[in-house]
Design an enzyme around this catalytic site. Structure first.
Site, PDB file in Angstrom:
ATOM      1  N   LYS A 121       0.878  -1.165   0.000  1.00 25.30           N
ATOM      2  CA  LYS A 121       0.000   0.000   0.000  1.00 25.30           C
ATOM      3  C   LYS A 121       0.924   1.226   0.000  1.00 25.30           C
ATOM      4  CE  LYS A 121      -3.982   2.177   0.741  1.00 25.30           C
ATOM      5  NZ  LYS A 121      -4.908   2.369  -0.372  1.00 25.30           N
ATOM      6  N   CYS A 130      -2.566   8.344  -8.094  1.00 25.63           N
ATOM      7  CA  CYS A 130      -3.808   8.301  -7.324  1.00 25.63           C
ATOM      8  C   CYS A 130      -4.672   9.509  -7.694  1.00 25.63           C
ATOM      9  CB  CYS A 130      -3.498   8.312  -5.828  1.00 25.63           C
ATOM     10  SG  CYS A 130      -4.986   8.439  -4.829  1.00 25.63           S
ATOM     11  N   LYS A 155       4.157   4.456 -11.868  1.00 26.21           N
ATOM     12  CA  LYS A 155       2.774   4.011 -12.048  1.00 26.21           C
ATOM     13  C   LYS A 155       1.936   5.122 -12.663  1.00 26.21           C
ATOM     14  CE  LYS A 155      -1.116   1.822  -9.652  1.00 26.21           C
ATOM     15  NZ  LYS A 155      -1.541   1.093  -8.444  1.00 26.21           N
TER      16      LYS A 155
HETATM   17  C1  LIG Z   1      -9.633   0.740  -2.404  1.00 30.83           C
HETATM   18  C2  LIG Z   1      -8.463   0.979  -3.291  1.00 30.83           C
HETATM   19  C3  LIG Z   1      -7.310   1.544  -2.782  1.00 30.83           C
HETATM   20  C4  LIG Z   1      -6.215   1.772  -3.597  1.00 30.83           C
HETATM   21  N1  LIG Z   1      -5.068   2.310  -3.081  1.00 30.83           N
HETATM   22  C5  LIG Z   1      -3.986   2.486  -3.866  1.00 30.83           C
HETATM   23  C6  LIG Z   1      -2.773   2.969  -3.337  1.00 30.83           C
HETATM   24  O1  LIG Z   1      -2.645   3.216  -2.146  1.00 30.83           O
HETATM   25  N2  LIG Z   1      -1.725   3.130  -4.168  1.00 30.83           N
HETATM   26  C7  LIG Z   1      -1.806   2.832  -5.496  1.00 30.83           C
HETATM   27  O2  LIG Z   1      -0.805   2.952  -6.208  1.00 30.83           O
HETATM   28  N3  LIG Z   1      -2.939   2.364  -6.026  1.00 30.83           N
HETATM   29  C8  LIG Z   1      -4.035   2.176  -5.247  1.00 30.83           C
HETATM   30  N4  LIG Z   1      -5.177   1.679  -5.791  1.00 30.83           N
HETATM   31  C9  LIG Z   1      -5.234   1.359  -7.231  1.00 30.83           C
HETATM   32  C10 LIG Z   1      -4.909  -0.101  -7.506  1.00 30.83           C
HETATM   33  O3  LIG Z   1      -3.608  -0.427  -7.114  1.00 30.83           O
HETATM   34  C11 LIG Z   1      -5.085  -0.437  -9.006  1.00 30.83           C
HETATM   35  O4  LIG Z   1      -4.179   0.337  -9.748  1.00 30.83           O
HETATM   36  C12 LIG Z   1      -6.494  -0.192  -9.513  1.00 30.83           C
HETATM   37  O5  LIG Z   1      -7.446  -0.567  -8.532  1.00 30.83           O
HETATM   38  C13 LIG Z   1      -6.811  -0.944 -10.797  1.00 30.83           C
HETATM   39  O6  LIG Z   1      -6.706  -2.341 -10.641  1.00 30.83           O
HETATM   40  P1  LIG Z   1      -7.969  -3.319 -10.397  1.00 30.83           P
HETATM   41  O7  LIG Z   1      -8.959  -3.076 -11.472  1.00 30.83           O
HETATM   42  O8  LIG Z   1      -7.394  -4.698 -10.400  1.00 30.83           O
HETATM   43  O9  LIG Z   1      -8.518  -2.972  -9.071  1.00 30.83           O
HETATM   44  C14 LIG Z   1      -6.277   1.426  -4.971  1.00 30.83           C
HETATM   45  C15 LIG Z   1      -7.443   0.856  -5.465  1.00 30.83           C
HETATM   46  C16 LIG Z   1      -8.515   0.607  -4.656  1.00 30.83           C
HETATM   47  C17 LIG Z   1      -9.751  -0.033  -5.223  1.00 30.83           C
END
Ligand SMILES: Cc1cc2nc3c(=O)[nH]c(=O)nc-3n(C[C@H](O)[C@H](O)[C@H](O)COP(=O)(O)O)c2cc1C
Ligand SMILES: Cc1cc2nc3c(=O)[nH]c(=O)nc-3n(C[C@H](O)[C@H](O)[C@H](O)COP(=O)(O)OP(=O)(O)OC[C@H]3O[C@@H](n4cnc5c(N)ncnc54)[C@H](O)[C@@H]3O)c2cc1C
Lengths: 439, 409
Positions: free
Chosen positions: B50, B147, B185
């Site tokens: 995270k 983000c 990222k």
């Molecule tokens: C609840 C939540 C919290 C997230 N927190 C972070 C984070 O702290 N840092 C980050 O780089 N991406 C964060 N993301 C993004 C995810 O790492 C990812 O890039 C994004 O959800 C797309 O992938 P997915 O469709 O598999 O969820 C978060 C996503 C979600 C849903």
């Protein structure tokens, strides 16, 4: 074989139907279906794989645990096993696990099966006696664990009751034939028409022996007129029907118009349905207890009723009535249920003076089977005549000899025989490693 | 009682071996070191922590909203779009350092990637964090410049990723400070994702990961008039994830791959082995998951690995590497696609359920090439049909409408 009366009844899923059915699965974490499988298949996993269209992965997961996937998919009493445990039962209806397994098994059969992985050869041989599901499963597992395996069966074809008893409308011969071919391809040497009795001499040539003779001999009733013309053994009829399918020829039994079937197990039900399909007008199964105690499975009984088979309960044959040695009727006596016996079923008791006569052209006797083999010298035999083994390892009381299947459990299911054979194979592996060292 | 061995799904990513391409993205599934260890035990090849920041974070409650297929007793509810307004880690940086160190000690063939965030006016902040996580043993660093909610208001997250200059600058600070590989990222909330990606690569990034969440508002509560998710009567825009964003992610990967020759970690809407295979074919060589794991747990790794290896076997791919980019090489500018290639619609009568959906679509949004026969079977006028495939898209039956080729190109 003439006509299509013995063609398989149940049709398989299309890929879309299979995916839709698998998608219905709610994916319980602590999957109860898994616990319902005597062969330990990871049911939950293969359902997930089908839902994700990973059919190749699904069949691998199944075959890893059960070397007869297409066969068991067709004949397992799923409602009593995996499907009986399914959480979706409460939502709408249980996931049709058997049909899903059948789908991936058939899918693979069509595409060409991939062989499961094997360990390095260990340079040691194991003998397997009996080519039913127990023996086939033990042999396939042992060959995968790196052993040379010689499987001996008394019959012209392997497969045991799968090949010679379960009717083609439930299990076409091609299915079991292909699965035996797969086991051959894994490297098991199958020797047919090779009855083996002298187990101790086998121990001189083999590092261990697994026996799965099954319980293929019909039990006799020992009542008047039992050997008359028109009276046949259920297993003989079923064997003839399977041979008819295998050899693509007519059936050598003449069915009368009115057929009486005596017994309450799956053999009785299969024989009754077969008699109907062979043209008998009135087929009645008479069982000495009530429907509740019938050993045949609910699904099979329901199917038989759909096929027009009648069921009568609480009556037992007293004698067969003949005319110049040819059957013309059966004298029955009514029964009532008494005390509960050790198998937890109420004992049937005859009611004095309640005899009655039923006209019949053919009588089919199917009151159960017993092991065909006298006894393995020195091995523990239960009071009922079954071979006794250690429940975990399937080891008999003689060192190096293991047993499983109907021979030890008194006659149950193919899947349980598969589970027994597999468990025994792993125990044999442990035993041999302990005795001969790891390599 | 398994005898068969596992197939080889390993992949080299920036010189680091991943035993399979599946990595937990920086997100709730990597909230703590203990969770990451459980995921490794379940079979995940790597995890991105995270996102770590130096400042203290307090999250609002609730912070999620979702869209799901209706869900009936026959069909389980299936989330297809997920929105969050969660911030980065709310656990202290020092605790994370200990956890990274501990994971490195306990797991020798798993990859731990530290996700970092700061603003673009704090080179020392970035560098210090980077050196510390490198010291703790992180295999790689992922720069969260993507983000889309909360953090941009403070000049962090996508405020950096949307500005190629800042993105390049931050990447350079970190790349100069440490020896371990840097992954930048990307945010999809830009006009052309290749610009920040190129800027990062030019400034020392060893890899690009894409995508972070897509800026979104999930909906509005029609009784309270508050958008979702509602926090004490108000809402804020958040980030969309889950299967709905997969097409956006695939496009981002294709674009980045075309612009820069660098390993890509694909993220966004991966739920099954099929999605995973598509991402690899499009050019990603590791895959990060978040939403599907939030919905179904670490256990999905088993199905992902198994499905992927079965696919590779069936299609003759000897290694993951052989798959990477195969589909991206089949991308062209639209103007370069064949104009000679023609297809027309055809209807399989035996499958048709006579719903007339194709007829309506073609009539009201197409070229009036479909008429209905007396018995309601659609008849295609091949002269009028322009091969657009709308009828195929809307047909509710599998295997009923097909687009058949009438001339090659
Ligand atoms: C609840 C939540 C919290 C997230 N927190 C972070 C984070 O702290 N840092 C980050 O780089 N991406 C964060 N993301 C993004 C995810 O790492 C990812 O890039 C994004 O959800 C797309 O992938 P997915 O469709 O598999 O969820 C978060 C996503 C979600 C849903
Ligand atoms: C009519 C009928 C219907 C059934 N329906 C079902 C069903 O729907 N589903 C289900 O799961 N189960 C069903 N069963 C039960 C199932 O067939 C058995 O539980 C299963 O076949 C037992 O497997 P086994 O390997 O122990 O024995 P068997 O299948 O009986 O195989 C034993 C084998 O050993 C061989 N053999 C015996 N003695 C020797 C020897 N001395 N040397 C060499 N070989 C020898 C025999 O030739 C035979 O091939 C049914 C049984 C019957 C009779």
């Amino acid at each position: 074989m003439k006509g299509e009366i013995f063609e398989e009844v149940e049709k398989g899923y299309t890929p879309q139907e299979a995916v839709a059915e698998a998608f219905r699965c709610i994916k319980c974490q602590d999957a109860p279906c898994n616990k319902g499988c005597p062969a330990g298949i990871d049911v939950a996993k293969f359902i997930r794989q089908i839902a994700q269209k990973n059919f190749g992965g699904a069949i691998r997961v199944i075959r890893e645990e059960n070397i007869l996937p297409g066969t068991c998919a067709r004949i397992c009493p799923q409602r009593e096993l995996c499907e009986g445990q399914c959480s979706s039962t409460e939502l709408a209806q249980a996931i049709r696990i058997g049909k899903l397994q059948r789908f991936v098994a058939d899918y693979e059969r069509e595409k060409g099966a991939k062989l499961l992985g094997k360990l390095e050869p260990r340079g040691l041989s194991v003998a397997v006696i009996g080519g039913g599901p127990a023996g086939l499963s033990a042999a396939a597992t042992l060959v995968r664990l790196g052993y040379e395996v010689d499987l001996f069966d008394a019959n012209p074809l392997p497969g045991g009751l799968l090949t010679y008893a379960i009717p083609p409308y439930r299990l076409p011969y091609e299915v079991i034939e292909d699965e035996i071919e797969y086991i051959r391809a894994l490297g098991v040497n199958i020797h047919c028409q090779s009855p083996k009795k002298d187990i101790p001499t086998l121990m001189e040539r083999y590092a261990a022996v697994f026996i799965g003779f099954g319980a293929g001999d019909p039990q006799r009733m020992a009542i008047e007129g039992e050997n008359g013309e028109g009276i046949i053994q259920g297993l003989d009829l079923l064997r003839e029907i399977k041979l008819g399918q295998i050899e693509n020829r007519g059936i050598g039994f003449q069915m009368g118009r009115r057929v009486e079937v005596v017994g309450g197990g799956n053999a009785a039900v299969d024989a009754a349905v077969s008699a109907r399909r062979l043209g008998a007008e009135v087929v009645t199964i008479r069982y000495r207890r009530t429907e509740k105690e019938m050993p045949a499975w609910r699904d099979e009984i329901e199917f038989a009723e759909k096929e027009g088979v009648r069921l009568e309960f609480l009556c037992a044959p007293k004698r067969f009535l003949g005319d110049h040695g040819r059957l013309k009727g059966i004298e029955y006596i009514r029964m009532k249920l008494g005390e509960t016996d050790p198998s937890d079923r109420a004992q049937p008791m005859p009611i004095e003076g309640s005899e009655f006569i039923v006209e019949a052209d053919t009588a089919i006797v199917a009151i159960g089977q017993k092991p065909s083999f006298e006894a393995i010298e020195g091995a523990g035999i239960s009071p009922e005549g079954w071979v006794q083994v250690d429940e975990q390892t399937m080891a008999t009381s003689i060192e190096g000899i293991y047993a499983g299947g109907d021979l030890v459990n008194g006659g149950d299911t193919a899947i349980r025989a598969v589970g027994d054979g597999k468990r025994a194979a792993f125990a044999i592996d442990e035993y041999i490693k302990a005795k001969h060292g790891q390599t | 009682m398994k005898i068969s061995g596992e197939s080889d799904l390993s992949i080299d990513f920036c010189g680091i071996k991943f035993k399979n391409p599946f990595v937990l993205s920086s997100s709730p599934p990597t909230t703590t070191g203990e969770m990451i260890k459980r995921a490794f035990d379940a079979g995940w090849a790597g995890a991105v922590t995270k996102t770590l920041v130096r400042e203290e974070i307090v999250n609002v409650k609730p912070r999620f909203a979702s869209l799901a297929f209706p869900g009936s007793p026959e069909e389980p509810k299936k989330i297809y779009a997920f929105e969050n307004i969660e911030l980065v880690t709310d656990r202290p940086f020092s605790v994370w350092l200990e956890e990274i160190e501990d994971i490195r000690k306990s797991y020798s063939d798993h990859v731990i990637i530290a996700s970092l965030m700061d603003d673009a006016s704090h080179p020392e902040g970035w560098k210090e964090m980077a050196k510390k996580v490198e010291g703790a043993g992180a295999h790689m660093i992922e720069l969260n410049m993507s983000c889309p909610h909360g953090m941009p208001e403070k000049g962090m997250g996508s405020a950096i990723g949307q500005n190629p200059k800042l993105a390049g600058k931050v990447t350079k600070w970190v790349a100069d400070a440490v020896k371990i590989p840097i992954i930048s990222k990307m945010t999809p909330n830009v006009t052309d994702i290749s610009e920040p990606a190129r800027a990062c690569v030019e400034n020392g990034a060893s890899a690009i990961s894409a995508i972070n969440t897509v800026g979104a508002i999930m909906g509005v509560d029609l009784d309270t008039f508050v958008p979702k998710p509602a926090v004490a009567g108000y809402s804020a825009h958040g980030g969309l994830s889950g299967m709905a964003i997969k097409p956006i992610a695939l496009k981002a990967i294709a674009t980045i791959r075309e612009a820069v020759d660098i390993p890509i970690s694909g993220i966004g809407g991966i739920a099954t082995w099929e999605d995973a295979s598509e991402f690899l074919l499009m050019g990603a060589s590791t895959l990060q998951l978040c939403t599907e794991v939030m919905v179904r747990g670490y256990g999905i790794i088993e199905d992902l690995n198994d499905g992927l290896s079965n696919y590779m076997e069936e299609h003759g791919f000897a290694s993951i590497n052989d798959m990477v980019g195969v589909a991206q090489r089949k991308m062209r500018a639209l103007s370069d696609l064949s104009k000679e290639y023609k297809v027309v619609s055809s209807v399989k009568e035996s499958k048709c359920v006579k719903c007339d959906i194709c007829y309506i679509s073609c009539n009201d949004a197409g070229y009036q090439a479909i008429s209905l026969r007396e018995d309601r079977i659609p008849i295609i006028d091949e002269e009028k049909c322009t091969g657009c495939s709308l009828c195929y898209q809307v047909c509710p039956v599998w295997d009923c409408v097909a687009m058949k080729e009438v001339s090659g190109g």
